[in-house]
Write a protein that holds these residues in place. Structure first.
Motif, mmCIF file in Angstrom:
data_model
loop_
_atom_site.group_PDB
_atom_site.id
_atom_site.type_symbol
_atom_site.label_atom_id
_atom_site.label_comp_id
_atom_site.label_asym_id
_atom_site.label_seq_id
_atom_site.Cartn_x
_atom_site.Cartn_y
_atom_site.Cartn_z
ATOM 1 N N ASP A 86 -9.178 0.509 -10.711
ATOM 2 C CA ASP A 86 -10.283 1.425 -10.427
ATOM 3 C C ASP A 86 -11.189 0.903 -9.330
ATOM 4 O OD1 ASP A 86 -9.563 3.287 -12.260
ATOM 5 O OD2 ASP A 86 -10.685 2.332 -13.906
ATOM 6 N N ASP A 87 -11.223 -0.420 -9.169
ATOM 7 C CA ASP A 87 -12.249 -0.978 -8.290
ATOM 8 C C ASP A 87 -11.713 -1.271 -6.884
ATOM 9 O OD1 ASP A 87 -10.556 -2.943 -9.104
ATOM 10 O OD2 ASP A 87 -12.112 -4.494 -9.272
ATOM 11 N N PHE A 88 -10.755 -0.485 -6.444
ATOM 12 C CA PHE A 88 -10.262 -0.704 -5.072
ATOM 13 C C PHE A 88 -11.347 -0.284 -4.080
ATOM 14 C CE2 PHE A 88 -8.985 3.579 -6.260
ATOM 15 C CZ PHE A 88 -9.307 4.333 -5.136
ATOM 16 N N LYS B 191 -18.349 5.596 -0.274
ATOM 17 C CA LYS B 191 -17.422 4.733 -1.045
ATOM 18 C C LYS B 191 -16.035 5.368 -1.151
ATOM 19 C CE LYS B 191 -20.591 1.772 -3.122
ATOM 20 N NZ LYS B 191 -21.743 2.097 -3.931
ATOM 21 N N ARG B 192 -15.846 6.463 -0.488
ATOM 22 C CA ARG B 192 -14.515 7.107 -0.482
ATOM 23 C C ARG B 192 -13.794 6.643 0.777
ATOM 24 N NH1 ARG B 192 -15.157 12.066 -3.796
ATOM 25 N NH2 ARG B 192 -13.844 13.303 -2.447
ATOM 26 N N LYS B 193 -13.446 5.354 0.784
ATOM 27 C CA LYS B 193 -12.924 4.745 2.015
ATOM 28 C C LYS B 193 -11.398 4.794 2.060
ATOM 29 C CE LYS B 193 -16.489 1.193 2.264
ATOM 30 N NZ LYS B 193 -16.606 -0.262 2.345
ATOM 31 N N ILE B 194 -10.898 5.191 3.214
ATOM 32 C CA ILE B 194 -9.440 5.252 3.424
ATOM 33 C C ILE B 194 -9.116 4.456 4.675
ATOM 34 C CG2 ILE B 194 -7.498 6.797 3.973
ATOM 35 C CD1 ILE B 194 -8.982 9.031 2.512
ATOM 36 N N GLY C 177 -8.145 -10.714 1.120
ATOM 37 C CA GLY C 177 -8.798 -10.459 -0.174
ATOM 38 C C GLY C 177 -9.402 -9.074 -0.293
ATOM 39 N N VAL C 178 -8.892 -8.126 0.498
ATOM 40 C CA VAL C 178 -9.411 -6.756 0.413
ATOM 41 C C VAL C 178 -8.751 -6.061 -0.773
ATOM 42 C CG1 VAL C 178 -9.539 -4.516 1.578
ATOM 43 C CG2 VAL C 178 -9.758 -6.632 2.911
ATOM 44 N N LYS C 179 -9.562 -5.422 -1.609
ATOM 45 C CA LYS C 179 -8.987 -4.684 -2.740
ATOM 46 C C LYS C 179 -8.578 -3.306 -2.262
ATOM 47 C CE LYS C 179 -10.711 -6.856 -6.786
ATOM 48 N NZ LYS C 179 -11.403 -6.741 -8.036
ATOM 49 N N PHE C 180 -7.286 -3.053 -2.312
ATOM 50 C CA PHE C 180 -6.808 -1.747 -1.856
ATOM 51 C C PHE C 180 -5.762 -1.218 -2.821
ATOM 52 C CE2 PHE C 180 -2.531 -2.654 -0.171
ATOM 53 C CZ PHE C 180 -2.556 -4.036 -0.081
#
Ligand code: SF4
Ligand code: SF4
Length: 747
Positions: free
Chosen positions: A469-471, A550-553, A502-505
């Protein structure tokens, strides 16, 4: 008033009356033609931004000054035209009296000084423009002139008029000096005094010269009034409203770049769930189905040919020139106008709307023009040849360059929409792509359950949305990135770098379908909306509960990047979309990725049209490459275009003036049968830099340029590779995902 002044006054009044009458008639005619277009209510919003943009672009010549010498010369001529109109007005006082002049300001030394120097600089400016036009005249065999197809006599005529009006301005002043009627000092008006020193003390000279100046000016007005399609003259007036009503006044340049306009009928966006081709307009089949802004665009074209000189289709021998396309539409609109203004026109079922009585007085030429199909071959009498329509890559070079903000790409796609949706008439080879999009959700027709195959063997888990959930970023892989072998390497490289930093994706995996870009650019708005709505739903669900910031693509394909970021908003999808080169540049500058191994052999960078020109991202990929080149100059890139200090070897055509690879506008799925191949032209330019690496930021550019390199038999010496792979090799020299993207044979 002497007898000379009586004669000059009567003649000036007579020619002015004729000219003004004709001009009023011409303006009414142009207004009537432009009003034939469809509504465009969105053009009236944000009037203060529109006004300031119009003033900046016209008075500042911000578009023209990119062509420095021409821009500067044109600026002086434009300012000269505005300011020296006052001197034409003054000539009416001078035909009446040799000592006449403008009331009040005509006695100010500052007025004499300003008009003197604007006149002098105007003379220099028009001289420069005349030399440039002559040096670029189309009949010089060594030239591929931007003026090819322009109406040359009109350009020469306007330039000579400006020159003569300026010259006669100084002759009038000279006679005033010689007859002691001149009130400005020598220091403020040196040229007028110099001319006066060689002219005789002839009191009638002022009034006669003033009459000639008025006659020249009114001849110009009469000629342009009799030629309402003379854009080289009319743009002096029409450029102001055309820029004011541009699609997006907030854009720094090229208002018609980035997103496409939604398909509209009667000025309202069409929803395909309710649209009916018998009641709603699907694209453009008749010239009057363009919006009034389209018809204003066509009327404003100056025939300068800047669009033509940058067009990849024109430069590789295709029949498409954006200038000639605009001129054809303009000439057709004005020739057909008498029929339309009499009430003629076809309804959406193709039936004539006017009665025989209404059309009885329309001349035969207008009736014949009305019978011409908008799209058709020369044998069919078509206004635009199908080969012209389908040659466009939607690269946007024309829109970027146009000094009066004409929106070529919108008009081309509007015509494609009708051809595809109603006529089913488009290059047959693209039919496979459209069928694959409808049936499989990707242009290649690959099975949906292979969308995640690229994740195999990466050495780390790539999570799907829903698994975490926390991507921070949703990684939009794209169809090329999921199915096409070369692009898959880029996808793997990006995933590896994000993991390293370390990027959460997370990815959508099998939940992703084509963004719809190729369907939209070919004109199939129906398929675009179908795919886009599905994706918007999926993405809204994935980001449920998050605010827009926060809706990052992150997307690797500039076409997906453009569509998701700029077009999904039209369907209720608001996201913060970045291109992978932007995110990588940020991670490098934040110290989360550290290049250790310098790339050698020289690197050049090819700007993808939908990343660069359409979305103005020029710096980020150069920053990433600069850091990987490893000469300590990385990170110095700016958005100003060529010459960035990133250690790259720039091609002559780069940044805003980059040359297309040939794949945009769904051209990727059409055969290129006419002229030289666009990708070969670009590859020759890239190889001429001597660089061993041609870096790209788009899977389609990668395919096109790789094919071009292979076609030249240079696959062993020159490598086409994505910016992400270049960085990965520098960050993790031994990483398996960083294997070289040698250019395999064209698929
Ligand atoms: S978009 Fe590109 S290919 Fe199409 S007309 Fe303009 S310059 Fe030519
Ligand atoms: S750049 Fe614009 S004004 Fe110049 S020829 Fe092309 S469309 Fe016309």
């Amino acid at each position: 008033m002497g007898s000379v002044q009586i004669v000059t006054t009567i003649l000036a009044a007579a020619i002015t009356a004729v000219a003004v009458w004709l001009a009023v008639r011409a303006v009414m005619k142009m207004t009537a033609v432009i009003r034939l277009g469809q509504p465009a209510p969105e053009r009236f919003g944000d009037k203060s931004a529109r006004t300031s943009k119009m003033l900046v672009e016209t008075l500042g010549h911000t578009r023209m000054l990119k062509w420095s010498v021409v821009g500067a010369a044109h600026w002086f001529v434009m300012v000269g035209f505005i300011v020296l109109s006052l001197l034409v007005l003054e000539a009416y006082f001078e035909v009446v009296s040799s000592g006449g002049g403008l009331p009040i300001i005509g006695h100010w030394t500052i007025f004499g000084l300003v008009t003197e120097w604007i006149g002098i600089l105007g003379l220099v400016g028009i001289g420069v423009l005349m030399v440039i036009r002559l040096r670029n005249r189309p009949n010089r065999p060594e030239n591929r002139s931007r003026f090819t197809g322009s109406t040359m006599w009109q350009g020469y005529f306007v330039e000579w008029i400006v020159l003569l009006v300026l010259i006669f301005g100084f002759i009038i002043r000279g006679f005033k000096v010689a007859t002691d009627h001149f009130e400005y000092p020598l220091w403020a008006t040196p040229l007028s005094h110099a001319v006066g020193a060689v002219l005789p003390d002839w009191s009638a000279g002022v009034s006669i010269a003033a009459l000639i100046k008025i006659a020249i000016s009114m001849t110009w007005l009469i000629v342009i009034s009799l030629n309402v399609t003379m854009g080289v003259a009319w743009h002096r007036f029409l450029a102001f409203p055309n820029i004011f009503f541009k699609r997006d006044p907030e854009k720094p340049a090229g208002s018609g770049l980035g997103p496409l306009r939604p398909m509209t009928s009667e000025g309202k966006p069409l929803d395909f769930e309710e649209a009916d081709p018998e009641k709603d307009q699907f694209g453009v089949a008749q010239v009057e189905q363009f919006s009034w802004k389209g018809l204003l665009d066509f009327s404003t074209c100056t025939e300068c040919g800047r669009c033509q000189s940058q067009c990849p289709a024109w430069n590789t021998g295709k029949p498409l020139s954006p200038k000639l396309l605009v001129l054809s539409l303009r000439d057709h609109a004005y020739a057909k106008a008498p029929y339309l203004l009499a009430g003629g026109g076809k309804d959406l079922t193709g039936e004539e709307k006017a009665t025989q009585e209404q059309l009885a007085g329309v001349d035969v030429l207008a009736m014949a023009e009305a019978d011409r199909p908008l799209i058709g071959t020369a044998e069919e009498g078509g206004v635009i040849d199908p080969d012209v329509l389908w040659s466009c890559t939607t690269c946007g070079a024309c829109v970027e360059q146009c000094p009066v903000d004409i929106e070529h790409v919108d008009h081309i796609v509007d015509m494609r929409r009708y051809q595809v949706l109603i006529e089913s008439s488009f290059p047959s080879e693209a039919g496979v792509m459209l069928r694959n999009l409808e049936n499989k959700g990707n242009p290649w027709g690959a099975p949906q359950n292979t969308r995640e195959d690229w994740t195999k063997g990466l050495g780390f888990e790539v999570p799907r949305v829903g698994e975490i959930d926390d991507f921070e970023y949703l990684f939009w892989v794209g169809c090329a990135g999921a199915f096409e072998d070369r692009a898959k390497k880029t996808t793997r490289a990006v995933a590896t770098l994000l993991n390293e930093a370390g990027v959460k994706f997370a990815i959508l995996g099998e939940g992703e379908t084509c963004s719809g870009d190729p369907a939209r650019r070919i004109g199939n708005e129906f398929v675009f909306q179908m795919l886009a709505q599905q994706n918007v739903e999926t993405l809204n669900e994935a980001f449920d509960g998050r605010e827009k910031s926060k809706r990052k693509i992150v997307a690797t394909c500039p076409h997906c990047f453009n569509t998701l970021g700029n077009e999904y908003g039209q369907l209720g999808g608001e996201f913060e979309v970045v291109h992978h080169t932007q995110l990588l540049a940020h991670l490098v500058s934040a110290g989360k990725l550290t290049p250790v191994q310098p790339v050698d052999g020289g690197v050049t960078y090819h700007d993808p049209c939908y990343l660069g020109r359409h979305n103005r991202i020029f710096a980020a990929p150069r920053e990433v490459l600069g850091s990987a080149i490893g000469d300590g100059r990385g990170g110095a890139a700016s958005d100003s275009g060529a010459g960035r200090d990133s250690g790259l070897i720039e091609m002559p055509r780069n940044s805003e003036r980059s040359f297309c690879c040939g794949a945009g506008g769904a051209r990727m799925w059409m055969e290129e049968k006419i002229g030289k191949r666009i990708n070969v032209d670009r590859v020759e330019e890239a190889m001429a830099t001597g660089a061993k690496t041609i870096a790209v930021g788009c899977p389609f550019c990668s395919t096109m340029l790789s094919d071009g390199v292979n076609g030249k038999g240079a696959g062993e010496q020159v490598e086409v590779v994505d910016v992400a792979s270049v960085l990965l090799r520098s960050v993790k020299p031994a990483a398996p995902a960083g294997e070289p993207e040698t250019a395999p044979a064209a698929g």
